[in-house]
Design a protein around this motif. Structure first.
Motif, PDB file in Angstrom:
ATOM      1  N   ILE A   8      -5.983  -0.261  -5.424  1.00  0.00           N
ATOM      2  CA  ILE A   8      -6.525  -1.362  -6.234  1.00  0.00           C
ATOM      3  C   ILE A   8      -7.002  -0.835  -7.582  1.00  0.00           C
ATOM      4  CG2 ILE A   8      -8.456  -2.986  -6.435  1.00  0.00           C
ATOM      5  CD1 ILE A   8      -8.117  -3.497  -3.401  1.00  0.00           C
ATOM      6  N   ASN A   9      -7.685   0.300  -7.562  1.00  0.00           N
ATOM      7  CA  ASN A   9      -8.168   0.888  -8.821  1.00  0.00           C
ATOM      8  C   ASN A   9      -7.003   1.265  -9.737  1.00  0.00           C
ATOM      9  OD1 ASN A   9     -10.811   0.615  -7.944  1.00  0.00           O
ATOM     10  ND2 ASN A   9     -10.952   2.717  -7.211  1.00  0.00           N
ATOM     11  N   ASN A  10      -5.945   1.836  -9.153  1.00  0.00           N
ATOM     12  CA  ASN A  10      -4.764   2.200  -9.954  1.00  0.00           C
ATOM     13  C   ASN A  10      -4.087   0.966 -10.540  1.00  0.00           C
ATOM     14  OD1 ASN A  10      -5.092   4.929  -9.469  1.00  0.00           O
ATOM     15  ND2 ASN A  10      -3.711   4.954  -7.718  1.00  0.00           N
ATOM     16  N   LEU A  11      -3.960  -0.076  -9.731  1.00  0.00           N
ATOM     17  CA  LEU A  11      -3.331  -1.309 -10.214  1.00  0.00           C
ATOM     18  C   LEU A  11      -4.173  -1.948 -11.320  1.00  0.00           C
ATOM     19  CD1 LEU A  11      -2.163  -2.794  -6.788  1.00  0.00           C
ATOM     20  CD2 LEU A  11      -0.711  -1.810  -8.572  1.00  0.00           C
ATOM     21  N   THR A  12      -5.484  -1.920 -11.153  1.00  0.00           N
ATOM     22  CA  THR A  12      -6.385  -2.471 -12.173  1.00  0.00           C
ATOM     23  C   THR A  12      -6.247  -1.694 -13.478  1.00  0.00           C
ATOM     24  OG1 THR A  12      -7.932  -3.168 -10.460  1.00  0.00           O
ATOM     25  CG2 THR A  12      -8.795  -3.022 -12.699  1.00  0.00           C
ATOM     26  N   THR A  13      -6.121  -0.378 -13.379  1.00  0.00           N
ATOM     27  CA  THR A  13      -5.923   0.454 -14.572  1.00  0.00           C
ATOM     28  C   THR A  13      -4.616   0.091 -15.261  1.00  0.00           C
ATOM     29  OG1 THR A  13      -7.182   2.261 -13.576  1.00  0.00           O
ATOM     30  CG2 THR A  13      -5.714   2.832 -15.395  1.00  0.00           C
ATOM     31  N   GLN A  14      -3.569  -0.131 -14.477  1.00  0.00           N
ATOM     32  CA  GLN A  14      -2.284  -0.514 -15.056  1.00  0.00           C
ATOM     33  C   GLN A  14      -2.382  -1.846 -15.795  1.00  0.00           C
ATOM     34  OE1 GLN A  14       0.930  -0.385 -12.202  1.00  0.00           O
ATOM     35  NE2 GLN A  14       0.268   1.609 -11.425  1.00  0.00           N
ATOM     36  N   ILE A  15      -3.122  -2.787 -15.205  1.00  0.00           N
ATOM     37  CA  ILE A  15      -3.306  -4.091 -15.865  1.00  0.00           C
ATOM     38  C   ILE A  15      -4.033  -3.903 -17.189  1.00  0.00           C
ATOM     39  CG2 ILE A  15      -4.555  -6.294 -15.741  1.00  0.00           C
ATOM     40  CD1 ILE A  15      -3.933  -6.310 -12.732  1.00  0.00           C
ATOM     41  N   SER A  41      -0.414  -7.931  -6.266  1.00  0.00           N
ATOM     42  CA  SER A  41      -0.511  -6.725  -5.436  1.00  0.00           C
ATOM     43  C   SER A  41      -1.965  -6.403  -5.105  1.00  0.00           C
ATOM     44  CB  SER A  41       0.138  -5.536  -6.142  1.00  0.00           C
ATOM     45  OG  SER A  41       1.518  -5.743  -6.297  1.00  0.00           O
ATOM     46  N   ILE A  42      -2.848  -6.593  -6.081  1.00  0.00           N
ATOM     47  CA  ILE A  42      -4.278  -6.364  -5.845  1.00  0.00           C
ATOM     48  C   ILE A  42      -4.788  -7.333  -4.795  1.00  0.00           C
ATOM     49  CG2 ILE A  42      -6.576  -6.601  -6.883  1.00  0.00           C
ATOM     50  CD1 ILE A  42      -5.343  -5.441  -9.481  1.00  0.00           C
ATOM     51  N   ALA A  43      -4.405  -8.589  -4.906  1.00  0.00           N
ATOM     52  CA  ALA A  43      -4.842  -9.591  -3.925  1.00  0.00           C
ATOM     53  C   ALA A  43      -4.346  -9.242  -2.527  1.00  0.00           C
ATOM     54  CB  ALA A  43      -4.355 -10.979  -4.341  1.00  0.00           C
ATOM     55  N   GLN A  44      -3.104  -8.763  -2.437  1.00  0.00           N
ATOM     56  CA  GLN A  44      -2.555  -8.376  -1.134  1.00  0.00           C
ATOM     57  C   GLN A  44      -3.320  -7.201  -0.540  1.00  0.00           C
ATOM     58  OE1 GLN A  44       1.575  -7.657  -2.019  1.00  0.00           O
ATOM     59  NE2 GLN A  44       2.107  -9.829  -1.939  1.00  0.00           N
ATOM     60  N   GLU A  45      -3.684  -6.238  -1.364  1.00  0.00           N
ATOM     61  CA  GLU A  45      -4.462  -5.093  -0.886  1.00  0.00           C
ATOM     62  C   GLU A  45      -5.840  -5.534  -0.401  1.00  0.00           C
ATOM     63  OE1 GLU A  45      -3.791  -1.790  -0.324  1.00  0.00           O
ATOM     64  OE2 GLU A  45      -1.722  -2.353  -0.751  1.00  0.00           O
ATOM     65  N   LYS A  46      -6.448  -6.482  -1.119  1.00  0.00           N
ATOM     66  CA  LYS A  46      -7.758  -6.980  -0.709  1.00  0.00           C
ATOM     67  C   LYS A  46      -7.670  -7.695   0.639  1.00  0.00           C
ATOM     68  CE  LYS A  46      -9.927  -7.273  -5.232  1.00  0.00           C
ATOM     69  NZ  LYS A  46     -10.542  -8.132  -6.251  1.00  0.00           N
ATOM     70  N   VAL A  47      -6.585  -8.426   0.839  1.00  0.00           N
ATOM     71  CA  VAL A  47      -6.377  -9.092   2.138  1.00  0.00           C
ATOM     72  C   VAL A  47      -6.204  -8.044   3.229  1.00  0.00           C
ATOM     73  CG1 VAL A  47      -4.726 -10.485   3.458  1.00  0.00           C
ATOM     74  CG2 VAL A  47      -5.468 -11.249   1.196  1.00  0.00           C
ATOM     75  N   ARG A  48      -5.471  -6.989   2.910  1.00  0.00           N
ATOM     76  CA  ARG A  48      -5.269  -5.913   3.890  1.00  0.00           C
ATOM     77  C   ARG A  48      -6.588  -5.248   4.266  1.00  0.00           C
ATOM     78  NH1 ARG A  48      -0.981  -1.170   3.013  1.00  0.00           N
ATOM     79  NH2 ARG A  48      -2.822   0.091   3.170  1.00  0.00           N
ATOM     80  N   ILE A  49      -7.443  -5.016   3.273  1.00  0.00           N
ATOM     81  CA  ILE A  49      -8.756  -4.424   3.534  1.00  0.00           C
ATOM     82  C   ILE A  49      -9.565  -5.358   4.427  1.00  0.00           C
ATOM     83  CG2 ILE A  49     -10.976  -3.848   2.476  1.00  0.00           C
ATOM     84  CD1 ILE A  49      -9.385  -2.757   0.082  1.00  0.00           C
ATOM     85  N   ARG A  50      -9.544  -6.645   4.100  1.00  0.00           N
ATOM     86  CA  ARG A  50     -10.287  -7.626   4.907  1.00  0.00           C
ATOM     87  C   ARG A  50      -9.787  -7.639   6.346  1.00  0.00           C
ATOM     88  NH1 ARG A  50      -8.559 -13.290   4.171  1.00  0.00           N
ATOM     89  NH2 ARG A  50      -7.273 -12.569   5.844  1.00  0.00           N
ATOM     90  N   ASP A  51      -8.457  -7.599   6.516  1.00  0.00           N
ATOM     91  CA  ASP A  51      -7.880  -7.595   7.858  1.00  0.00           C
ATOM     92  C   ASP A  51      -8.273  -6.344   8.639  1.00  0.00           C
ATOM     93  OD1 ASP A  51      -6.704 -10.054   7.413  1.00  0.00           O
ATOM     94  OD2 ASP A  51      -4.710  -9.238   7.006  1.00  0.00           O
ATOM     95  N   MET A  52      -8.309  -5.198   7.955  1.00  0.00           N
ATOM     96  CA  MET A  52      -8.723  -3.969   8.628  1.00  0.00           C
ATOM     97  C   MET A  52     -10.185  -4.051   9.060  1.00  0.00           C
ATOM     98  SD  MET A  52      -6.808  -0.771   6.755  1.00  0.00           S
ATOM     99  CE  MET A  52      -7.170  -1.220   5.059  1.00  0.00           C
ATOM    100  N   LYS A  53     -11.023  -4.613   8.194  1.00  0.00           N
ATOM    101  CA  LYS A  53     -12.443  -4.764   8.543  1.00  0.00           C
ATOM    102  C   LYS A  53     -12.607  -5.701   9.730  1.00  0.00           C
ATOM    103  CE  LYS A  53     -14.423  -3.783   4.004  1.00  0.00           C
ATOM    104  NZ  LYS A  53     -15.155  -4.327   2.849  1.00  0.00           N
ATOM    105  N   LEU A  54     -11.867  -6.799   9.726  1.00  0.00           N
ATOM    106  CA  LEU A  54     -11.943  -7.742  10.844  1.00  0.00           C
ATOM    107  C   LEU A  54     -11.446  -7.100  12.130  1.00  0.00           C
ATOM    108  CD1 LEU A  54     -10.769 -11.058   9.152  1.00  0.00           C
ATOM    109  CD2 LEU A  54     -13.071 -10.494   9.942  1.00  0.00           C
TER     110      LEU A  54
END
Length: 81
Positions: A8-15, A41-54
């Motif tokens: 996410i940090n890398n993608l944000t830097t690219q943006i 892609s950032i949104a998808q990663e955030k969903v993945r993080i949420r799913d892992m936490k759940l």
């Protein structure tokens, strides 16, 4: 999760780099789909993080449930004896 956060940090830097380019309006129009793809892609990663936490919470809940069942069985056995 650390890998996802790093991504996410890398993608944000690219943006930020794309938005920071001094470009003509035509070039900027070419960058807009790229920025949108990166944001997606950032949104998808955030969903993945949420799913892992759940998932982690679900596993913890199952462990607690199993422990409770075991304690209940021991309690009932002790009462019967």
């Amino acid at each position: 999760m650390a890998n996802s956060q790093e991504r996410i940090n890398n993608l944000t830097t690219q943006i930020e780099q794309l938005k920071g380019i001094d470009a003509t309006s035509d070039q900027q129009q070419q960058f807009n789909p790229m920025v949108q793809q990166l944001q997606s892609s950032i949104a998808q990663e955030k969903v993945r993080i949420r799913d892992m936490k759940l998932s982690t919470i679900g596993l913890y809940k199952q462990d607690l449930s199993d422990s409770f069942e075991e304690l209940s069985k021991k309690y009932l056995q002790a009462r019967v004896e």
